[in-house]
Design a protein around this motif. Structure first.
Motif, mmCIF file in Angstrom:
data_model
loop_
_atom_site.group_PDB
_atom_site.id
_atom_site.type_symbol
_atom_site.label_atom_id
_atom_site.label_comp_id
_atom_site.label_asym_id
_atom_site.label_seq_id
_atom_site.Cartn_x
_atom_site.Cartn_y
_atom_site.Cartn_z
ATOM 1 N N THR A 70 0.847 -1.205 0.000
ATOM 2 C CA THR A 70 0.000 0.000 0.000
ATOM 3 C C THR A 70 0.880 1.252 0.000
ATOM 4 O O THR A 70 0.633 2.213 -0.728
ATOM 5 C CB THR A 70 -0.921 0.012 1.246
ATOM 6 O OG1 THR A 70 -1.575 -1.245 1.322
ATOM 7 C CG2 THR A 70 -1.951 1.109 1.178
ATOM 8 N N HIS A 71 1.919 1.210 0.811
ATOM 9 C CA HIS A 71 2.863 2.335 0.895
ATOM 10 C C HIS A 71 3.537 2.577 -0.464
ATOM 11 O O HIS A 71 3.618 3.712 -0.948
ATOM 12 C CB HIS A 71 3.902 2.003 1.979
ATOM 13 C CG HIS A 71 4.974 3.021 2.148
ATOM 14 N ND1 HIS A 71 4.831 4.132 2.964
ATOM 15 C CD2 HIS A 71 6.217 3.112 1.622
ATOM 16 C CE1 HIS A 71 5.935 4.853 2.929
ATOM 17 N NE2 HIS A 71 6.804 4.253 2.114
ATOM 18 N N ILE A 72 4.001 1.488 -1.082
ATOM 19 C CA ILE A 72 4.708 1.617 -2.369
ATOM 20 C C ILE A 72 3.745 2.134 -3.447
ATOM 21 O O ILE A 72 4.077 3.023 -4.236
ATOM 22 C CB ILE A 72 5.312 0.255 -2.802
ATOM 23 C CG1 ILE A 72 6.424 -0.142 -1.836
ATOM 24 C CG2 ILE A 72 5.831 0.307 -4.234
ATOM 25 C CD1 ILE A 72 7.056 -1.497 -2.130
ATOM 26 N N ARG A 73 2.547 1.574 -3.448
ATOM 27 C CA ARG A 73 1.527 1.984 -4.421
ATOM 28 C C ARG A 73 1.262 3.496 -4.332
ATOM 29 O O ARG A 73 1.168 4.188 -5.337
ATOM 30 C CB ARG A 73 0.241 1.236 -4.085
ATOM 31 C CG ARG A 73 -0.610 0.852 -5.226
ATOM 32 C CD ARG A 73 -1.579 -0.223 -4.746
ATOM 33 N NE ARG A 73 -1.063 -1.492 -5.176
ATOM 34 C CZ ARG A 73 -1.311 -2.011 -6.377
ATOM 35 N NH1 ARG A 73 -2.086 -1.378 -7.224
ATOM 36 N NH2 ARG A 73 -0.784 -3.147 -6.724
ATOM 37 N N LYS A 74 1.170 3.970 -3.090
ATOM 38 C CA LYS A 74 0.909 5.393 -2.888
ATOM 39 C C LYS A 74 2.056 6.214 -3.477
ATOM 40 O O LYS A 74 1.855 7.189 -4.184
ATOM 41 C CB LYS A 74 0.769 5.667 -1.381
ATOM 42 C CG LYS A 74 -0.202 6.810 -1.093
ATOM 43 C CD LYS A 74 -0.272 7.154 0.378
ATOM 44 C CE LYS A 74 -1.297 6.344 1.155
ATOM 45 N NZ LYS A 74 -1.079 6.401 2.618
ATOM 46 N N GLY A 81 3.844 8.032 -15.230
ATOM 47 C CA GLY A 81 4.224 6.879 -16.064
ATOM 48 C C GLY A 81 4.406 5.587 -15.290
ATOM 49 O O GLY A 81 4.586 4.523 -15.889
ATOM 50 N N ALA A 82 4.366 5.640 -13.955
ATOM 51 C CA ALA A 82 4.549 4.409 -13.176
ATOM 52 C C ALA A 82 3.299 3.525 -13.308
ATOM 53 O O ALA A 82 2.193 4.031 -13.510
ATOM 54 C CB ALA A 82 4.795 4.746 -11.712
ATOM 55 N N ASP A 83 3.487 2.211 -13.216
ATOM 56 C CA ASP A 83 2.382 1.258 -13.369
ATOM 57 C C ASP A 83 2.347 0.363 -12.125
ATOM 58 O O ASP A 83 3.010 -0.670 -12.082
ATOM 59 C CB ASP A 83 2.625 0.441 -14.653
ATOM 60 C CG ASP A 83 1.538 -0.591 -14.889
ATOM 61 O OD1 ASP A 83 0.655 -0.741 -14.022
ATOM 62 O OD2 ASP A 83 1.580 -1.245 -15.951
ATOM 63 N N PRO A 84 1.575 0.776 -11.107
ATOM 64 C CA PRO A 84 1.592 0.049 -9.821
ATOM 65 C C PRO A 84 1.282 -1.448 -9.948
ATOM 66 O O PRO A 84 1.830 -2.241 -9.192
ATOM 67 C CB PRO A 84 0.515 0.755 -8.992
ATOM 68 C CG PRO A 84 0.369 2.101 -9.616
ATOM 69 C CD PRO A 84 0.686 1.943 -11.066
ATOM 70 N N LEU A 143 11.807 3.571 -1.971
ATOM 71 C CA LEU A 143 10.343 3.394 -1.997
ATOM 72 C C LEU A 143 9.798 2.971 -0.629
ATOM 73 O O LEU A 143 8.721 3.400 -0.228
ATOM 74 C CB LEU A 143 9.947 2.331 -3.029
ATOM 75 C CG LEU A 143 9.756 2.758 -4.476
ATOM 76 C CD1 LEU A 143 9.451 1.541 -5.355
ATOM 77 C CD2 LEU A 143 8.647 3.781 -4.633
ATOM 78 N N ILE A 144 10.535 2.104 0.066
ATOM 79 C CA ILE A 144 10.008 1.645 1.374
ATOM 80 C C ILE A 144 10.423 2.558 2.522
ATOM 81 O O ILE A 144 9.939 2.389 3.634
ATOM 82 C CB ILE A 144 10.372 0.175 1.713
ATOM 83 C CG1 ILE A 144 11.879 -0.055 1.670
ATOM 84 C CG2 ILE A 144 9.650 -0.795 0.800
ATOM 85 C CD1 ILE A 144 12.275 -1.466 2.100
ATOM 86 N N SER A 145 11.300 3.512 2.239
ATOM 87 C CA SER A 145 11.688 4.399 3.342
ATOM 88 C C SER A 145 10.443 5.233 3.685
ATOM 89 O O SER A 145 9.606 5.501 2.830
ATOM 90 C CB SER A 145 12.867 5.275 2.949
ATOM 91 O OG SER A 145 12.418 6.290 2.101
#
Ligand code: ADP
Ligand code: GN1
Ligand code: MG
Length: 364
Positions: A70-74, A81-84, A143-145
């Motif tokens: 969920t965090h990364i998706r946000k 251009g990102a594709d979750p 991304l996870i920070s």
């Protein structure tokens, strides 16, 4: 088998009709299947029977992965251009809303969207692949920070803790439950002579010189998926996301990305550290994270490659002496062969210690 898998799959909120399923990938932990759906316009899926010998609390495990994705998706949604759906895992919940399904025999299952048109490599061949891997892992760290550590349950405590792994190893040697110690005396010597040095990262942590961060903890190269143009796409296998030191992720990634051979190569002549791959991975990684790391963290990156190769070798050897209960094996001496190949790689990294240090210094 297909029928059992079809029944299990019907308990998830997936779209499309189950057509077939088959074993997929080369992970050492779970039973992983690809589920193909009949309709061409529907996704395929990954269905996994979770290894509950290792992950005892599946609800907590799945909750961790939910928090992380969920965090990364946000974060991805803010990147043009990102594709979750392709750049992180998507959990498909069960019909009752749980993030897993428990079947009538007590097996636990989970489902993810299958990341289509990906490529995955057990061994790195070119510096460009290694560079892409380094960028991918480095980018993942950023991304996870910012993840709230209180929302992440420490699912496998002490995972890369060298003191704990060494204690377990020596206790297993002491017990010698399946009479294999006499076969591995030289490997035990190898461990003994390096045990103290290998505790260095823990010591730096205790002295407050390196910070705990939320990290991946299992950055082997086949946990990075690539797209059809060989650009890195997605980091998978999020089971072990927990607090740890940056060295665990860099070191484990180098263990697989800069190895001239496969993890379980029997011909030890073929196993050595490839400095071209090491340089390329480190360059990609540093481009992404250099500004986040303190000097001590950077200075110990080369050492971490040795340490992680050693600790994974140690775990393979412990499992061999213990009678092969942890890692999936494909033949009787598999864990021993894996351990020997890892220790040979440690030896090669020792022989190239100065060059490995120089390469990271240049990238500082
Ligand atoms: P293990 O912990 O046993 O290594 P993984 O979660 O890494 O299990 O999955 C095993 C393999 O399945 C991966 O190496 C990869 O090839 C494949 N895989 C896992 N998740 C996906 C996904 N969402 N899409 C495509 N392939 C996947
Ligand atoms: C396991 O899950 P997989 O196959 O990506 C193991 C890692 C080891 C690796 C060695 C949860 O990784 O810690 O480094 O095997 N995962 C777990 O190949 O123990
Ligand atoms: Mg894996």
């Amino acid at each position: 088998m297909d029928n059992q898998l079809k029944r299990v799959f019907s308990h998830f909120r997936a779209e499309g009709t189950f057509e077939k399923a088959f074993l997929f990938g080369s992970g050492h932990i779970h039973d992983t299947y690809k589920v193909v759906t009949a309709e061409t316009d529907h996704h395929d899926y990954i269905l996994q029977r979770i290894n509950t010998n290792i992950f005892k609390d599946v609800a907590q495990l799945q909750n961790n992965i939910y928090q992380v994705t969920t965090h990364i998706r946000k974060k991805l949604s803010g990147i043009p251009g990102a594709d979750p759906d392709r750049e992180t895992l998507t959990i498909i919940p069960a019909n009752n809303g749980d993030l897993y399904y428990k079947d009538t025999r007590g097996n636990y299952w989970r489902t993810y969207l299958f990341i289509d048109r990906h490529k995955s490599y057990d061994q790195v061949r070119t510096p460009e692949q290694a560079y892409q891997g380094g960028k991918a892992i480095g980018r993942f760290e950023t991304l996870i920070s910012g993840l709230d550590p209180n929302g992440i349950y420490e699912i496998l405590p002490g995972f890369h803790n060298m003191e704990i792994r060494l204690d377990t190893f020596f206790n297993t040697v002491e017990k010698d439950p399946v009479d294999r110690v006499r076969e591995v005396l030289s490997e035990i010597d190898f461990v003994r002579s390096r045990a103290e040095e290998m505790k260095t990262i823990q010591k730096l942590g205790k002295e407050g010189k390196i910070p705990l961060r939320i990290i991946h903890n299992d950055t082997k190269f086949n946990n990075v998926l690539f797209d059809e143009h060989d650009k890195s796409l997605c980091i998978i296998d999020l089971d072990t996301i927990m607090p740890g030191y940056i060295h665990y992720d860099f070191g484990d990634a180098i263990r697989t990305s800069a190895n001239s051979a496969l993890e379980d190569e029997k011909d030890l002549e073929k196993v050595f550290v490839r400095l071209d791959l090491y340089e390329a991975f480190a360059r990609g990684f540093m481009e992404e994270v250099r500004d986040e790391l303190n000097n001590t963290e950077i200075d110990y990156l080369p050492f971490s490659a040795r340490m992680l190769t050693f600790i994974i070798g140690l775990r393979f050897l412990t499992d061999y002496i213990d009678g092969d209960h942890y890692f999936k094996i494909h033949h009787p001496k598999h864990n021993l062969e894996r351990a020997r190949a890892q220790f040979k790689l440690v030896k090669s990294m020792e022989d190239h210690r100065e060059e490995m240090e120089k390469i990271v210094k240049k990238l500082k």
